[in-house]
Design an enzyme around this catalytic site. Structure first.
Site, PDB file in Angstrom:
ATOM      1  CG  ASP A 327      -1.950   1.010   1.319  1.00 53.21           C
ATOM      2  OD1 ASP A 327      -2.453   1.061   0.029  1.00 53.21           O
ATOM      3  OD2 ASP A 327      -2.483   1.631   2.341  1.00 53.21           O
ATOM      4  CG  ASP A 519      -1.489   2.559   6.890  1.00 58.41           C
ATOM      5  OD1 ASP A 519      -2.223   1.855   6.416  1.00 58.41           O
ATOM      6  OD2 ASP A 519      -1.292   3.713   6.853  1.00 58.41           O
ATOM      7  CG  ASP A 523      -4.405  -1.163   4.782  1.00 54.11           C
ATOM      8  OD1 ASP A 523      -4.535  -1.550   6.037  1.00 54.11           O
ATOM      9  OD2 ASP A 523      -3.439  -0.574   4.253  1.00 54.11           O
TER      10      ASP A 523
HETATM   11  P1  ADP Z   1      -3.577   4.725  -0.074  1.00 52.51           P
HETATM   12  O1  ADP Z   1      -4.111   3.780  -0.761  1.00 52.51           O
HETATM   13  O2  ADP Z   1      -2.548   5.467  -0.763  1.00 52.51           O
HETATM   14  O3  ADP Z   1      -3.339   4.337   1.103  1.00 52.51           O
HETATM   15  P2  ADP Z   1      -6.254   5.595   0.830  1.00 52.51           P
HETATM   16  O4  ADP Z   1      -7.023   4.629  -0.003  1.00 52.51           O
HETATM   17  O5  ADP Z   1      -6.072   5.617   2.275  1.00 52.51           O
HETATM   18  O6  ADP Z   1      -4.679   5.794   0.117  1.00 52.51           O
HETATM   19  O7  ADP Z   1      -6.876   6.894   0.243  1.00 52.51           O
HETATM   20  C1  ADP Z   1      -7.131   7.106  -1.137  1.00 52.51           C
HETATM   21  C2  ADP Z   1      -7.399   8.707  -1.553  1.00 52.51           C
HETATM   22  O8  ADP Z   1      -8.693   8.952  -0.967  1.00 52.51           O
HETATM   23  C3  ADP Z   1      -6.414   9.699  -0.895  1.00 52.51           C
HETATM   24  O9  ADP Z   1      -5.179   9.853  -1.753  1.00 52.51           O
HETATM   25  C4  ADP Z   1      -7.310  10.819  -0.737  1.00 52.51           C
HETATM   26  O10 ADP Z   1      -7.334  11.635  -2.036  1.00 52.51           O
HETATM   27  C5  ADP Z   1      -8.682  10.237  -0.360  1.00 52.51           C
HETATM   28  N1  ADP Z   1      -8.930  10.166   0.988  1.00 52.51           N
HETATM   29  C6  ADP Z   1      -8.885   9.030   1.796  1.00 52.51           C
HETATM   30  N2  ADP Z   1      -9.400   9.528   3.059  1.00 52.51           N
HETATM   31  C7  ADP Z   1      -9.419  10.749   3.152  1.00 52.51           C
HETATM   32  C8  ADP Z   1      -9.871  11.667   4.119  1.00 52.51           C
HETATM   33  N3  ADP Z   1     -10.012  11.322   5.301  1.00 52.51           N
HETATM   34  N4  ADP Z   1      -9.641  12.998   3.855  1.00 52.51           N
HETATM   35  C9  ADP Z   1      -9.585  13.429   2.487  1.00 52.51           C
HETATM   36  N5  ADP Z   1      -9.232  12.413   1.536  1.00 52.51           N
HETATM   37  C10 ADP Z   1      -9.222  11.278   1.708  1.00 52.51           C
HETATM   38 MG    MG Z   2      -3.761   3.531   3.290  1.00 50.50          MG
END
Ligand code: ADP
Ligand code: MG
Length: 626
Positions: A327, A519, A523
């Site tokens: 991730d 993390d 996920d």
């Molecule tokens: P990653 O796969 O890199 O861990 P996430 O799945 O956690 O990323 O989040 C993907 C995208 O969703 C982020 O890059 C952001 O654009 C949006 N996002 C997720 N959670 C939030 C939040 N709490 N506030 C704002 N944007 C969010």
């Molecule tokens: Mg994440």
């Protein structure tokens, strides 16, 4: 050595001395038999008792049975042949017991070693009362109490530091020897040792829910999840022992019978002796003890390095990993975003940040934490209502009565809000109030210092396929991936898309295994879907500790190649022991059946193989610094 082991040692010495003395005392007939019976019973009475008990219970075929039949048989043979040579039977018992003693000592030692490594269990918590400190059971401390931790003491319960600053030794948890500095306002995790200053801590969890309890649970339960190799060995022992007993019986009866039919002398004594030797040789102790011990030591060695493996089955799967899926946020990157700019603001920048921070106030996502930090002021929670987190997209909440939407392009599109796309690289957080676009915040994250090195180390240790998944947009994803030299990247994924991507990759895997590293924030489904879910930086995150199979106590990506190397070393030791022990056994069985090996050789081979296998198993406990 414990009391039981000391008594055993005494019995062994006593029997050996008696046997040596009897060697010089001339005796014959029934007197000689009775004299020799004394050391035999001293050293072997418990084996005989266990064998009889096994027969009564119907669980006939175990090691005690083999030893009892072989030695009683040898004595009977000596009586029958009038050779009066009873030393062999005593020696077999004696060496068998020496082997058993060694084994119980080694097992006890490695268990102690592991519990010492995991010596993080706090015995008490200090509570201030009437100006003095009172030691109470950590179980009795309720959430929100103030506890005091003095230099040299373990932090008993998770909490927030309300007074004082200090440095913490977290090496028992993370394997990291650098002390970690901590000051007022910081979160503090139980299990670490306070080194320099006095800390006052407001507890945020009960003891049973604190990190230290979770970790201890996990380590203590690890041995109950059996690997395929261990299953194999216990099934093997179940068919093996009866098989050798039947083999021995055939060896005793068949050749004499054939001789009689052929008209030559039967030679009963020779063949019964060979059959008894065969029984001694066939004792499977080396295998039965060394395989679980190897896994146990492997898990112990890993936890010393801050890698908690939930069971030997996971250690085994980890060693077969050929694909590692990462991730991005919080795993390969620090997950600490900095605000780079605010574009197209239709209201003042400070107001955009304020709305965003308030809307994010309940989220544990790294983006949320960064926005709240940027805002810098205390959050007045009563200004925020109806918070809805849309995993992988963003947040919708009511702030001061205004519906505030805060998230990526996807969120804006689902809400039908017209947004202005951004051309700068970075993660873009659009903010809209009551359906009206108010501008976007550009934030960026940095790659972890060891991330590139970790990817390289994985390649070097033969991981074929390294993949990055992210919910972030393609531009950011490409940039991170190219700086880390990861060639396969999938971006713009919702958490559910990550599951289907991993399933797709699992499908193309064949027999080799896939590990997912995350993390633990949004996920968990992927962690549990992969062959092996690895959660990093898990100290303090319950969700991650629960969902993952392997838990890394700090967030250093180098722990991943290390975990894989530890698992491979452990499995290599397991296979070495299996091959070595079975190989020597088969060789001795053949020699025994042909009459080349006598009972002396048999017992030396058995105890020798066991000692070597156990020493080899203990090697798994030692982890090279990477
Ligand atoms: P990653 O796969 O890199 O861990 P996430 O799945 O956690 O990323 O989040 C993907 C995208 O969703 C982020 O890059 C952001 O654009 C949006 N996002 C997720 N959670 C939030 C939040 N709490 N506030 C704002 N944007 C969010
Ligand atoms: Mg994440």
């Amino acid at each position: 050595m414990n009391r039981k082991q000391k008594i055993m040692l005494l019995r062994i010495i006593l029997a050996a001395v008696l046997m040596a003395l009897l060697h010089f005392i001339p005796s014959s007939g029934i007197l000689r038999f009775i004299l020799y019976l004394v050391p035999y019973l001293i050293v072997g009475y418990d084996i005989l008792r266990k064998a009889v008990r096994g027969i009564i219970r119907g669980q006939v075929f175990d090691e005690c049975f083999l030893m009892a039949v072989a030695t009683v048989g040898a004595i009977a043979l000596a009586l029958y042949e009038k050779s009066s040579d009873y030393t062999e039977a005593i020696a077999v018992m004696l060496f068998y017991q020496i082997g058993e003693l060694f084994q119980s000592y080694a097992v006890g030692k490695s268990r102690k070693n592991i519990t010492e490594l995991m010596d993080i269990r706090p015995d008490y918590a200090n509570i201030e009362r009437d100006g003095g400190l009172e030691k109470i059971d950590p179980d009795d401390v309720s959430i929100g109490s103030i506890i005091v931790v003095q230099p040299g003491e373990k932090v008993p319960i998770d909490g927030i530091v309300t007074e004082g600053s200090s440095s913490l030794n977290t090496s028992a948890l993370t394997g990291e020897s650098m002390p970690r500095n901590i000051e007022t306002g910081d979160e503090i995790i139980s299990g670490s040792i306070n080194m320099t200053g006095v800390l006052k801590i407001r507890t945020t969890k009960e003891f049973g829910e604190s990190t230290v309890s979770k970790i201890l649970d996990l380590v203590e339960n690890a041995s109950s999840r059996k690997s395929k190799s261990e299953d194999f060995i216990s099934k093997f022992a179940r068919v093996y022992t009866p098989a050798v007993c039947i083999g021995a019986l055939l060896l005793a009866l068949l050749p004499p019978f054939i001789s009689i039919v052929m008209g030559s002398p039967a030679g009963w004594e020779t063949w019964i002796y060979r059959a008894l030797t065969f029984l001694v040789i066939s004792c499977p102790c080396a295998l039965v003890i060394s395989i679980p011990l190897s896994f146990f030591a492997g898990i112990g060695g890993a936890s010393k390095a801050g890698i908690l493996v939930k069971g030997s089955n996971y250690l085994e799967t980890l060693s077969k990993t050929k694909t590692v899926v990462f991730d991005k946020t919080g795993t390969l990157t620090k997950g600490v975003f900095e605000v780079n700019g605010i574009h197209h603001g239709r209201i003042p920048d400070a107001a955009i940040i304020e709305y965003a921070a308030l809307a994010e106030s309940a989220s544990s996502h790294p983006i949320a934490r960064s926005l709240i930090d940027e805002y810098g002021k205390p959050i007045e929670r009563d200004r925020v209502k109806n918070i809805r987190e849309i995993s992988g997209s963003g947040i919708i909440a009511e702030v001061d009565g205004h519906v505030t939407a805060c998230g990526n392009d996807k969120l804006m599109r689902t809400l039908g809000i017209e947004y202005i796309p951004c051309h700068s690289t970075g993660t873009i957080i659009h903010v809209a109030l009551d359906g009206e676009y108010t501008g976007h915040i550009v934030i960026s994250d940095t790659v972890k210092p060891h991330a590139a090195e970790a990817v390289k180390a994985l390649r070097n240790s033969g991981i074929r396929n390294i993949v990055m998944l992210t919910g972030d947009d393609a531009k950011v994803a490409e940039r991170v991936a190219s700086s880390l030299k990861i060639d396969t990247v999938y971006s713009n994924l919702l958490p559910s898309d990550k599951v289907s991507k991993v399933e797709e990759l699992l499908g193309s895997e064949g027999k080799s295994k896939l590990a997912f590293v995350g993390d633990g924030i949004n996920d968990a489904p992927v962690l549990s879907r992969a062959d092996i879910g690895i959660a990093m930086g898990a100290m303090g995150s319950d969700a991650a500790i629960e969902a993952a199979d392997v838990v890394l106590m700090d967030d250093d990506p180098m722990k991943i190649p290390k975990a894989i190397n530890i698992s491979r070393k452990c499995l290599k030791i397991v296979y070495e022991n299996i091959v070595f022990a079975i190989g020597i056994k088969i060789l001795c069985l053949i020699l025994g059946a042909m009459g080349i090996a006598n009972m002396w050789l048999a017992i030396f081979a058995d105890v020798g193989v066991m000692i070597i296998a156990v020493l080899n198993a203990i090697r798994a406990l030692f982890v090279r610094k990477l």
